[in-house]
Design a protein around this motif. Structure first.
Motif, mmCIF file in Angstrom:
data_model
loop_
_atom_site.group_PDB
_atom_site.id
_atom_site.type_symbol
_atom_site.label_atom_id
_atom_site.label_comp_id
_atom_site.label_asym_id
_atom_site.label_seq_id
_atom_site.Cartn_x
_atom_site.Cartn_y
_atom_site.Cartn_z
ATOM 1 N N TYR A 1 0.845 -1.188 0.000
ATOM 2 C CA TYR A 1 0.000 0.000 0.000
ATOM 3 C C TYR A 1 0.885 1.245 0.000
ATOM 4 N N SER A 2 0.486 2.236 -0.770
ATOM 5 C CA SER A 2 1.316 3.435 -0.912
ATOM 6 C C SER A 2 0.493 4.699 -0.699
ATOM 7 N N ASP A 3 1.185 5.753 -0.235
ATOM 8 C CA ASP A 3 0.580 7.065 -0.026
ATOM 9 C C ASP A 3 1.505 8.130 -0.592
ATOM 10 N N TYR A 4 0.903 9.246 -1.027
ATOM 11 C CA TYR A 4 1.661 10.335 -1.649
ATOM 12 C C TYR A 4 1.234 11.661 -1.030
ATOM 13 N N THR A 5 2.222 12.447 -0.595
ATOM 14 C CA THR A 5 1.925 13.731 0.040
ATOM 15 C C THR A 5 2.834 14.807 -0.537
ATOM 16 N N TRP A 6 2.241 15.892 -1.017
ATOM 17 C CA TRP A 6 3.014 17.014 -1.526
ATOM 18 C C TRP A 6 3.460 17.920 -0.383
ATOM 19 N N SER A 7 4.631 18.527 -0.548
ATOM 20 C CA SER A 7 5.085 19.512 0.439
ATOM 21 C C SER A 7 4.149 20.715 0.443
ATOM 22 N N HIS A 8 3.567 21.038 -0.723
ATOM 23 C CA HIS A 8 2.563 22.097 -0.845
ATOM 24 C C HIS A 8 1.424 21.559 -1.712
ATOM 25 N N SER A 9 0.213 21.623 -1.206
ATOM 26 C CA SER A 9 -0.935 21.097 -1.954
ATOM 27 C C SER A 9 -1.277 21.974 -3.153
ATOM 28 N N HIS A 10 -0.902 23.259 -3.092
ATOM 29 C CA HIS A 10 -1.092 24.194 -4.200
ATOM 30 C C HIS A 10 0.236 24.905 -4.463
ATOM 31 N N VAL A 11 0.550 25.150 -5.725
ATOM 32 C CA VAL A 11 1.755 25.907 -6.058
ATOM 33 C C VAL A 11 1.380 27.066 -6.970
ATOM 34 N N PHE A 12 2.280 28.055 -7.020
ATOM 35 C CA PHE A 12 2.032 29.260 -7.801
ATOM 36 C C PHE A 12 2.139 28.948 -9.295
ATOM 37 N N ALA A 13 1.119 29.347 -10.042
ATOM 38 C CA ALA A 13 1.067 29.023 -11.467
ATOM 39 C C ALA A 13 1.964 29.922 -12.313
ATOM 40 N N GLY A 14 2.373 31.056 -11.759
ATOM 41 C CA GLY A 14 3.048 32.060 -12.572
ATOM 42 C C GLY A 14 4.516 31.824 -12.858
ATOM 43 N N GLY A 15 5.120 30.788 -12.321
ATOM 44 C CA GLY A 15 6.543 30.569 -12.565
ATOM 45 C C GLY A 15 6.957 29.181 -12.132
ATOM 46 N N THR A 16 8.195 28.832 -12.448
ATOM 47 C CA THR A 16 8.696 27.507 -12.091
ATOM 48 C C THR A 16 8.745 27.349 -10.575
ATOM 49 N N SER A 17 8.208 26.248 -10.074
ATOM 50 C CA SER A 17 8.168 25.994 -8.643
ATOM 51 C C SER A 17 8.937 24.721 -8.308
ATOM 52 N N GLN A 18 9.555 24.738 -7.148
ATOM 53 C CA GLN A 18 10.189 23.535 -6.615
ATOM 54 C C GLN A 18 9.243 22.949 -5.581
ATOM 55 N N VAL A 19 8.932 21.682 -5.714
ATOM 56 C CA VAL A 19 8.001 21.035 -4.799
ATOM 57 C C VAL A 19 8.536 19.643 -4.473
ATOM 58 N N PHE A 20 8.230 19.158 -3.282
ATOM 59 C CA PHE A 20 8.716 17.856 -2.843
ATOM 60 C C PHE A 20 7.536 16.898 -2.682
ATOM 61 N N LEU A 21 7.756 15.665 -3.109
ATOM 62 C CA LEU A 21 6.732 14.634 -3.000
ATOM 63 C C LEU A 21 7.222 13.534 -2.071
ATOM 64 N N LEU A 22 6.491 13.343 -0.980
ATOM 65 C CA LEU A 22 6.788 12.267 -0.041
ATOM 66 C C LEU A 22 6.022 11.021 -0.481
ATOM 67 N N ILE A 23 6.768 9.934 -0.704
ATOM 68 C CA ILE A 23 6.157 8.660 -1.094
ATOM 69 C C ILE A 23 6.395 7.670 0.044
ATOM 70 N N GLU A 24 5.321 7.068 0.531
ATOM 71 C CA GLU A 24 5.409 6.095 1.617
ATOM 72 C C GLU A 24 4.782 4.776 1.159
ATOM 73 N N TRP A 25 5.410 3.693 1.531
ATOM 74 C CA TRP A 25 4.831 2.394 1.187
ATOM 75 C C TRP A 25 4.984 1.426 2.357
ATOM 76 N N ARG A 26 4.049 0.528 2.458
ATOM 77 C CA ARG A 26 4.031 -0.419 3.563
ATOM 78 C C ARG A 26 3.403 -1.730 3.088
ATOM 79 N N ALA A 27 3.660 -2.781 3.819
ATOM 80 C CA ALA A 27 3.093 -4.089 3.500
ATOM 81 C C ALA A 27 2.043 -4.446 4.533
ATOM 82 N N GLY A 28 0.982 -5.056 4.085
ATOM 83 C CA GLY A 28 -0.061 -5.493 5.001
ATOM 84 C C GLY A 28 -0.470 -6.915 4.679
#
Length: 243
Positions: free
Chosen positions: A9-36
């Motif tokens: 099972y996996s989950d994805y979380t952005w460092s920012h849920s919204h980013v500015f549309a007017g220019g290049t943005s740096q954003v981080f994506l946290l990916i988590e996975w686990r076994a069940g």
């Protein structure tokens, strides 16, 4: 007797849920996975069995998306759009994490697909390769300038900062290997100070633990390299005397 049902099972979380549309943005994506696993009633408690092996995450980047650093994993960049990550094995009840640094170009306001993720792994219980359905992770772009000042998601920022400690240690080691003992020690101690600051600000024991480890490593690294250079200097002196 019920059949065991296992999965990743996996989950994805952005460092920012919204980013500015007017220019290049740096954003981080946290990916988590686990076994069940759905346990049989007769299964012993406290035992953790290996659920998945040869876990791989295949990523396809959206248009105008570029990957920077990858924290907590080693990736093979296949081409401009595709990356393959080999993530080892996973035991029942365990969770793992990685963080991707992504650069997303300017866009009109709206929701855009940024990354499509596809997981494959060997199901140990069933002894077969599992190919999970792909999942696209979108991101909201907006023209509200206030977005520039919004704080990052706490969990994403924390995982990122803890992973960045490994980069700091590597940089410090390079300084020490070049004989810059004070600079190498100072680099580690400044990072330890930062961890201590976060521990105090957020009352987070994990930051405190990281600070304590870094302080100890700053002393250990300096003493180790100091001894190495001292012994090396003594050897060169003795060699010249014998010659």
């Amino acid at each position: 007797m019920d059949e065991l049902q296992s999965g990743l099972y996996s989950d994805y979380t952005w460092s920012h849920s919204h980013v500015f549309a007017g220019g290049t943005s740096q954003v981080f994506l946290l990916i988590e996975w686990r076994a069940g696993v759905q346990k049989q009633k007769t299964q012993s408690k406290g035992l953790r069995r290996r659920i998945a092996e040869e876990v791989q995450l295949h990523l396809q980047l959206g248009e105008g998306v570029q990957v920077g650093q990858m924290y907590g994993c080693q990736g093979e960049i296949l081409n401009d759009r595709n990356i393959s990550l080999s993530l080892g094995s996973l035991s029942e009840g365990r969770a793992k994490q990685l963080v991707l640094e992504l650069s997303v170009g300017a866009r009109q306001s709206g929701v855009y697909p940024i990354v499509t993720a596809l997981w494959t792994y060997m199901d140990v219980l069933k002894q077969k390769v599992v190919l999970q359905p792909s999942r696209t992770i979108p991101l909201q772009f907006s023209n509200h300038t206030t977005l520039r000042y919004r704080k990052a998601d706490y969990r994403v920022e924390k995982v990122l900062k803890l992973y960045q400690n490994a980069f700091i240690l590597e940089q410090a080691r390079e300084e020490l290997e070049q004989g810059n003992l004070a600079q190498g020690e100072d680099r580690i101690r400044r990072q330890a100070d930062e961890m201590l600051l976060y521990a105090t600000r957020f009352r987070d024991p994990e930051y405190l633990k990281e600070a304590e480890v870094l302080y100890k490593l700053s002393v250990l690294y300096k003493n180790t390299y100091q001894q190495f250079y001292s012994e090396n200097a003594n050897w060169k002196r003795d060699f010249r005397l014998k010659s």
